[in-house]
Enzyme design. Structure first.
Site, PDB file in Angstrom:
ATOM      1  N   SER A 148       0.864  -1.197   0.000  1.00 30.94           N
ATOM      2  CA  SER A 148       0.000   0.000   0.000  1.00 30.94           C
ATOM      3  C   SER A 148       0.888   1.230   0.000  1.00 30.94           C
ATOM      4  CB  SER A 148      -0.871   0.014   1.259  1.00 30.94           C
ATOM      5  OG  SER A 148      -1.489   1.287   1.402  1.00 30.94           O
ATOM      6  N   TYR A 162      -1.845  -0.858  10.486  1.00 33.11           N
ATOM      7  CA  TYR A 162      -1.936  -1.253   9.070  1.00 33.11           C
ATOM      8  C   TYR A 162      -0.694  -0.786   8.300  1.00 33.11           C
ATOM      9  CZ  TYR A 162      -3.664  -1.350   4.234  1.00 33.11           C
ATOM     10  OH  TYR A 162      -3.807  -1.568   2.888  1.00 33.11           O
TER      11      TYR A 162
HETATM   12  P1  NDP Z   1     -11.272  -6.062  -0.223  1.00 29.80           P
HETATM   13  O1  NDP Z   1     -11.780  -5.908   1.162  1.00 29.80           O
HETATM   14  O2  NDP Z   1     -12.184  -5.810  -1.355  1.00 29.80           O
HETATM   15  O3  NDP Z   1     -10.615  -7.501  -0.396  1.00 29.80           O
HETATM   16  C1  NDP Z   1      -9.817  -8.052   0.624  1.00 29.80           C
HETATM   17  C2  NDP Z   1      -9.713  -9.536   0.408  1.00 29.80           C
HETATM   18  O4  NDP Z   1      -8.897 -10.088   1.464  1.00 29.80           O
HETATM   19  C3  NDP Z   1     -11.059 -10.212   0.455  1.00 29.80           C
HETATM   20  O5  NDP Z   1     -11.140 -11.181  -0.572  1.00 29.80           O
HETATM   21  C4  NDP Z   1     -11.067 -10.889   1.819  1.00 29.80           C
HETATM   22  O6  NDP Z   1     -11.806 -12.089   1.783  1.00 29.80           O
HETATM   23  C5  NDP Z   1      -9.576 -11.215   1.988  1.00 29.80           C
HETATM   24  N1  NDP Z   1      -9.264 -11.465   3.393  1.00 29.80           N
HETATM   25  C6  NDP Z   1      -9.295 -10.593   4.431  1.00 29.80           C
HETATM   26  N2  NDP Z   1      -8.984 -11.228   5.573  1.00 29.80           N
HETATM   27  C7  NDP Z   1      -8.765 -12.537   5.257  1.00 29.80           C
HETATM   28  C8  NDP Z   1      -8.423 -13.691   6.007  1.00 29.80           C
HETATM   29  N3  NDP Z   1      -8.228 -13.663   7.331  1.00 29.80           N
HETATM   30  N4  NDP Z   1      -8.299 -14.875   5.346  1.00 29.80           N
HETATM   31  C9  NDP Z   1      -8.493 -14.939   4.006  1.00 29.80           C
HETATM   32  N5  NDP Z   1      -8.803 -13.882   3.243  1.00 29.80           N
HETATM   33  C10 NDP Z   1      -8.943 -12.690   3.873  1.00 29.80           C
HETATM   34  O7  NDP Z   1      -9.992  -5.061  -0.304  1.00 29.80           O
HETATM   35  P2  NDP Z   1      -8.946  -4.798  -1.484  1.00 29.80           P
HETATM   36  O8  NDP Z   1      -9.242  -5.606  -2.669  1.00 29.80           O
HETATM   37  O9  NDP Z   1      -8.822  -3.352  -1.608  1.00 29.80           O
HETATM   38  O10 NDP Z   1      -7.609  -5.320  -0.774  1.00 29.80           O
HETATM   39  C11 NDP Z   1      -6.654  -6.135  -1.441  1.00 29.80           C
HETATM   40  C12 NDP Z   1      -5.268  -5.706  -0.999  1.00 29.80           C
HETATM   41  O11 NDP Z   1      -5.010  -4.377  -1.465  1.00 29.80           O
HETATM   42  C13 NDP Z   1      -5.062  -5.670   0.508  1.00 29.80           C
HETATM   43  O12 NDP Z   1      -3.797  -6.222   0.829  1.00 29.80           O
HETATM   44  C14 NDP Z   1      -5.089  -4.188   0.830  1.00 29.80           C
HETATM   45  O13 NDP Z   1      -4.334  -3.893   1.988  1.00 29.80           O
HETATM   46  C15 NDP Z   1      -4.459  -3.612  -0.424  1.00 29.80           C
HETATM   47  N6  NDP Z   1      -4.725  -2.192  -0.651  1.00 29.80           N
HETATM   48  C16 NDP Z   1      -5.997  -1.740  -0.939  1.00 29.80           C
HETATM   49  C17 NDP Z   1      -6.228  -0.396  -1.153  1.00 29.80           C
HETATM   50  C18 NDP Z   1      -7.569   0.165  -1.475  1.00 29.80           C
HETATM   51  O14 NDP Z   1      -7.737   1.397  -1.484  1.00 29.80           O
HETATM   52  N7  NDP Z   1      -8.559  -0.641  -1.759  1.00 29.80           N
HETATM   53  C19 NDP Z   1      -5.120   0.587  -1.061  1.00 29.80           C
HETATM   54  C20 NDP Z   1      -3.844   0.015  -0.793  1.00 29.80           C
HETATM   55  C21 NDP Z   1      -3.669  -1.328  -0.595  1.00 29.80           C
HETATM   56  P3  NDP Z   1     -12.858 -12.591   2.903  1.00 29.80           P
HETATM   57  O15 NDP Z   1     -13.476 -11.383   3.523  1.00 29.80           O
HETATM   58  O16 NDP Z   1     -13.798 -13.438   2.097  1.00 29.80           O
HETATM   59  O17 NDP Z   1     -12.027 -13.398   3.839  1.00 29.80           O
END
Ligand code: NDP
Length: 278
Positions: A148, A162
């Site tokens: 990020s 975070y």
């Molecule tokens: P979303 O919340 O849309 O997706 C996050 C994903 O992570 C979901 O599929 C969720 O699945 C999964 N997840 C969370 N916790 C767990 C767990 N304990 N076990 C398995 N899966 C897990 O967010 P993003 O797509 O935005 O996030 C993707 C990445 O991008 C992350 O690493 C985030 O930090 C990073 N990011 C995002 C930004 C943004 O603005 N969106 C900015 C910078 C970085 P489920 O809930 O089904 O478990």
């Protein structure tokens, strides 16, 4: 020929947002994909999007698992190997700015929140990577970690755990990139800026508030100079570039910023200088 024909990719956090877009893109471009997350309904939505793109059902490994647990990590790897016989690409994407159970922000956030946040955004990546390395060594594979812009040398005072986790992840990317290239494994990372996903909801924002947040930020050029909100597809394309050896073979341990210019503007730039100087 399709870019990822014959490849096998694991994409964590593919039940939503960036991971889902990456899973659909990789599958559409010929890769067999392990899609995984905890929420089976949202994961099914990913599977349906992949099938709607014309991908054969047999190219999708559907795994409901918590990536922070040993059992979850083992299930992701074991089912991939059982179904597809190898691993070429590991996308460590699952992550979240986990909200504090008492709604606290900043230094008031609990140590339990620190543990949970580091566990998801850092420890699970390290654990899954360690377990995948013997298989990626066999294929001379690729790892892409999703970090990020919050990891950079600017403060994020409201959600310190975070950004600490993502900063540590960046150093892990650099260290593993050098350690693993001797085995032919490339490690790189992406640092997204603001992207419209389930990220806001996972932080505890109601859906409507989250949508309003993204649409408002997109209008503030001092926050997003590109003037548009990032979409999951923007990040998925960058992931595909770094996972495609033909396109990026000489790129090792790189942190690719995909943020519409957000990280290039300082607080100072938030001022309208033309008005201030009148
Ligand atoms: P979303 O919340 O849309 O997706 C996050 C994903 O992570 C979901 O599929 C969720 O699945 C999964 N997840 C969370 N916790 C767990 C767990 N304990 N076990 C398995 N899966 C897990 O967010 P993003 O797509 O935005 O996030 C993707 C990445 O991008 C992350 O690493 C985030 O930090 C990073 N990011 C995002 C930004 C943004 O603005 N969106 C900015 C910078 C970085 P489920 O809930 O089904 O478990």
């Amino acid at each position: 020929m399709s870019r990822f024909a014959g490849k096998v990719a694991i994409i964590t956090g593919s039940s939503n947002g960036i991971g889902r877009a990456a899973a659909v893109l990789f599958a559409r471009e010929g890769s067999k994909v392990t899609i995984t997350g905890r929420n089976s309904e949202r994961l099914e939505e990913t599977r349906q999007q992949i099938l709607a793109a014309g991908v054969p059902e047999g190219n999708v490994n559907f795994v409901v698992a918590d990536v922070t647990t040993d059992a979850g990590q083992d299930k992701i790897l074991r089912t991939t190997l059982d179904k597809f016989g190898k691993i070429d690409i590991l996308i460590n994407n699952a992550g979240a700015a986990i909200p504090d159970s008492e709604g606290k922000t900043g230094t008031a956030q609990s140590i339990e929140n620190y543990d949970a946040t580091l566990n998801l955004n850092l420890r699970s990546v390290i654990a899954l990577t360690k377990k995948a390395v013997p298989h990626l060594t066999e294929t001379k594979g690729e790892i892409v970690n999703i970090s990020s812009i919050a990891s950079g040398n600017r403060a994020t005072p409201e959600f310190p755990h975070y950004s600490i986790a993502k900063a540590a992840l960046d150093q892990y990317t650099r260290n593993t990139a050098i350690d693993l290239i001797q085995h032919g494994i490339r490690v790189n990372s992406i640092s997204p800026g603001l992207v419209a996903t389930g990220f806001g909801s996972a932080m505890g924002m109601p859906e409507e508030v989250s949508k309003k947040f993204y649409s408002t930020m997109a209008t503030m050029k001092e926050c997003v100079p590109a003037g548009v909100m990032g979409q999951p597809q923007d990040i998925a394309e960058a992931i595909a570039f770094l996972a495609d050896r033909k396109a990026s073979s000489y790129i090792i341990g790189h942190q690719l910023v995909v943020d519409g210019g957000s990280s290039l503007v300082m607080g100072l730039h938030c001022q309208d200088f033309s008005k201030l100087l009148q």
